[in-house]
Design a protein around this motif. Structure first.
Motif, PDB file in Angstrom:
ATOM      1  N   MET A   1      45.142  74.499  12.077  1.00  0.00           N
ATOM      2  CA  MET A   1      46.338  75.033  11.443  1.00  0.00           C
ATOM      3  C   MET A   1      47.030  76.000  12.399  1.00  0.00           C
ATOM      4  O   MET A   1      46.383  76.777  13.071  1.00  0.00           O
ATOM      5  CB  MET A   1      45.931  75.752  10.147  1.00  0.00           C
ATOM      6  CG  MET A   1      47.082  76.370   9.426  1.00  0.00           C
ATOM      7  SD  MET A   1      46.547  77.114   7.869  1.00  0.00           S
ATOM      8  CE  MET A   1      47.851  76.570   6.831  1.00  0.00           C
ATOM      9  N   TYR A   3      49.449  79.183  13.026  1.00  0.00           N
ATOM     10  CA  TYR A   3      49.845  80.410  12.339  1.00  0.00           C
ATOM     11  C   TYR A   3      50.986  81.094  13.071  1.00  0.00           C
ATOM     12  O   TYR A   3      51.092  80.999  14.299  1.00  0.00           O
ATOM     13  CB  TYR A   3      48.667  81.376  12.246  1.00  0.00           C
ATOM     14  CG  TYR A   3      47.574  80.894  11.341  1.00  0.00           C
ATOM     15  CD1 TYR A   3      47.729  80.919   9.953  1.00  0.00           C
ATOM     16  CD2 TYR A   3      46.381  80.413  11.855  1.00  0.00           C
ATOM     17  CE1 TYR A   3      46.719  80.477   9.114  1.00  0.00           C
ATOM     18  CE2 TYR A   3      45.367  79.971  11.019  1.00  0.00           C
ATOM     19  CZ  TYR A   3      45.550  80.004   9.651  1.00  0.00           C
ATOM     20  OH  TYR A   3      44.550  79.559   8.819  1.00  0.00           O
ATOM     21  N   HIS A 149      39.317  81.835  13.213  1.00  0.00           N
ATOM     22  CA  HIS A 149      38.472  81.514  12.058  1.00  0.00           C
ATOM     23  C   HIS A 149      38.745  82.503  10.915  1.00  0.00           C
ATOM     24  O   HIS A 149      38.831  82.114   9.750  1.00  0.00           O
ATOM     25  CB  HIS A 149      36.987  81.537  12.445  1.00  0.00           C
ATOM     26  CG  HIS A 149      36.071  81.285  11.300  1.00  0.00           C
ATOM     27  ND1 HIS A 149      35.974  80.060  10.683  1.00  0.00           N
ATOM     28  CD2 HIS A 149      35.229  82.109  10.637  1.00  0.00           C
ATOM     29  CE1 HIS A 149      35.098  80.139   9.685  1.00  0.00           C
ATOM     30  NE2 HIS A 149      34.629  81.374   9.644  1.00  0.00           N
ATOM     31  N   ASP A 152      41.805  81.518   9.134  1.00  0.00           N
ATOM     32  CA  ASP A 152      41.520  80.382   8.245  1.00  0.00           C
ATOM     33  C   ASP A 152      40.931  80.890   6.932  1.00  0.00           C
ATOM     34  O   ASP A 152      41.292  80.421   5.856  1.00  0.00           O
ATOM     35  CB  ASP A 152      40.547  79.396   8.897  1.00  0.00           C
ATOM     36  CG  ASP A 152      41.174  78.599  10.032  1.00  0.00           C
ATOM     37  OD1 ASP A 152      42.423  78.544  10.124  1.00  0.00           O
ATOM     38  OD2 ASP A 152      40.406  78.025  10.830  1.00  0.00           O
ATOM     39  N   TYR A 155      43.594  82.709   4.806  1.00  0.00           N
ATOM     40  CA  TYR A 155      44.573  81.803   4.216  1.00  0.00           C
ATOM     41  C   TYR A 155      43.945  80.682   3.395  1.00  0.00           C
ATOM     42  O   TYR A 155      44.646  79.777   2.951  1.00  0.00           O
ATOM     43  CB  TYR A 155      45.497  81.239   5.304  1.00  0.00           C
ATOM     44  CG  TYR A 155      46.578  82.230   5.655  1.00  0.00           C
ATOM     45  CD1 TYR A 155      47.815  82.183   5.027  1.00  0.00           C
ATOM     46  CD2 TYR A 155      46.338  83.251   6.572  1.00  0.00           C
ATOM     47  CE1 TYR A 155      48.790  83.115   5.312  1.00  0.00           C
ATOM     48  CE2 TYR A 155      47.310  84.187   6.859  1.00  0.00           C
ATOM     49  CZ  TYR A 155      48.533  84.117   6.231  1.00  0.00           C
ATOM     50  OH  TYR A 155      49.496  85.053   6.505  1.00  0.00           O
ATOM     51  N   SER A 156      42.635  80.736   3.161  1.00  0.00           N
ATOM     52  CA  SER A 156      41.996  79.710   2.345  1.00  0.00           C
ATOM     53  C   SER A 156      42.373  79.904   0.875  1.00  0.00           C
ATOM     54  O   SER A 156      42.738  81.000   0.459  1.00  0.00           O
ATOM     55  CB  SER A 156      40.472  79.752   2.517  1.00  0.00           C
ATOM     56  OG  SER A 156      39.949  80.935   1.946  1.00  0.00           O
ATOM     57  N   ALA A 160      36.187  81.087   1.517  1.00  0.00           N
ATOM     58  CA  ALA A 160      35.938  80.134   2.602  1.00  0.00           C
ATOM     59  C   ALA A 160      34.444  79.902   2.731  1.00  0.00           C
ATOM     60  O   ALA A 160      33.646  80.810   2.555  1.00  0.00           O
ATOM     61  CB  ALA A 160      36.489  80.690   3.907  1.00  0.00           C
TER      62      ALA A 160
END
Length: 168
Positions: A1, A3, A149, A152, A155-156, A160
């Protein structure tokens, strides 16, 4: 992804046009090489209100995932970037500056003098970096993979699953 990212240079001389900003552009280049979309850059003086305004703008208005500051992390009386950052973040992420200082110490014993902090405001991760081009790049390179990470996770949709990849 991919950003969105921002780079904010904190420097009285840079703000007044008395010194060329080399760390900001170097960080932009590094972030873009890692797949970030650098959508905002700024140069501000070593003034708490100006620093806080930029950090809040990036997090609250622009909703940028990663904000890197460069400058204002040393011992000079005008070096107040960490204090301004602490006033706007909601949660500290102490492992990031700890890892950067540990890596810096492998290069120079002066690495322990960095007062950098990092933390989260809403869904924005803010990381303070030293003002020199060399040190700012070395510091972010020391943590960029874990930072990606962390974004990630930030934004999960829910919690996560950090251990899932290790179990495969």
């Amino acid at each position: 992804m991919s950003y969105m990212a921002a780079v904010i240079t904190v420097s009285d001389k840079g703000y007044r046009g008395e010194r060329e900003d080399t760390s900001g552009p170097a960080l932009v280049e590094l972030l873009e090489s890692k797949g970030f979309q650098v959508v905002y850059t700024a140069i501000v003086p070593d003034e708490s209100e100006k620093i806080k305004e930029e950090l809040v703008r990036c997090a609250d208005e622009k909703k940028i995932a990663l904000v890197l500051t460069t400058g204002g992390t040393g011992f000079s009386p005008r070096d107040i970037t960490p204090e301004a950052t602490l006033e706007v973040i909601e949660r500290q992420t102490p492992g990031i500056p700890e890892a950067m200082r540990a890596e810096s110490m492998k290069i120079t014993p002066k690495g322990c003098l960095s007062r950098s902090v990092a933390g989260i405001r809403k869904r924005t991760l803010i990381i303070n970096l030293p003002g020199s081009r060399k040190a700012s790049v070395e510091n972010i390179l020391a943590v960029i993979d874990p930072v990606m990470h962390g974004l990630d996770m930030l934004y999960s949709a829910g919690s996560a699953d950090c251990g899932a990849a290790e179990k495969r």
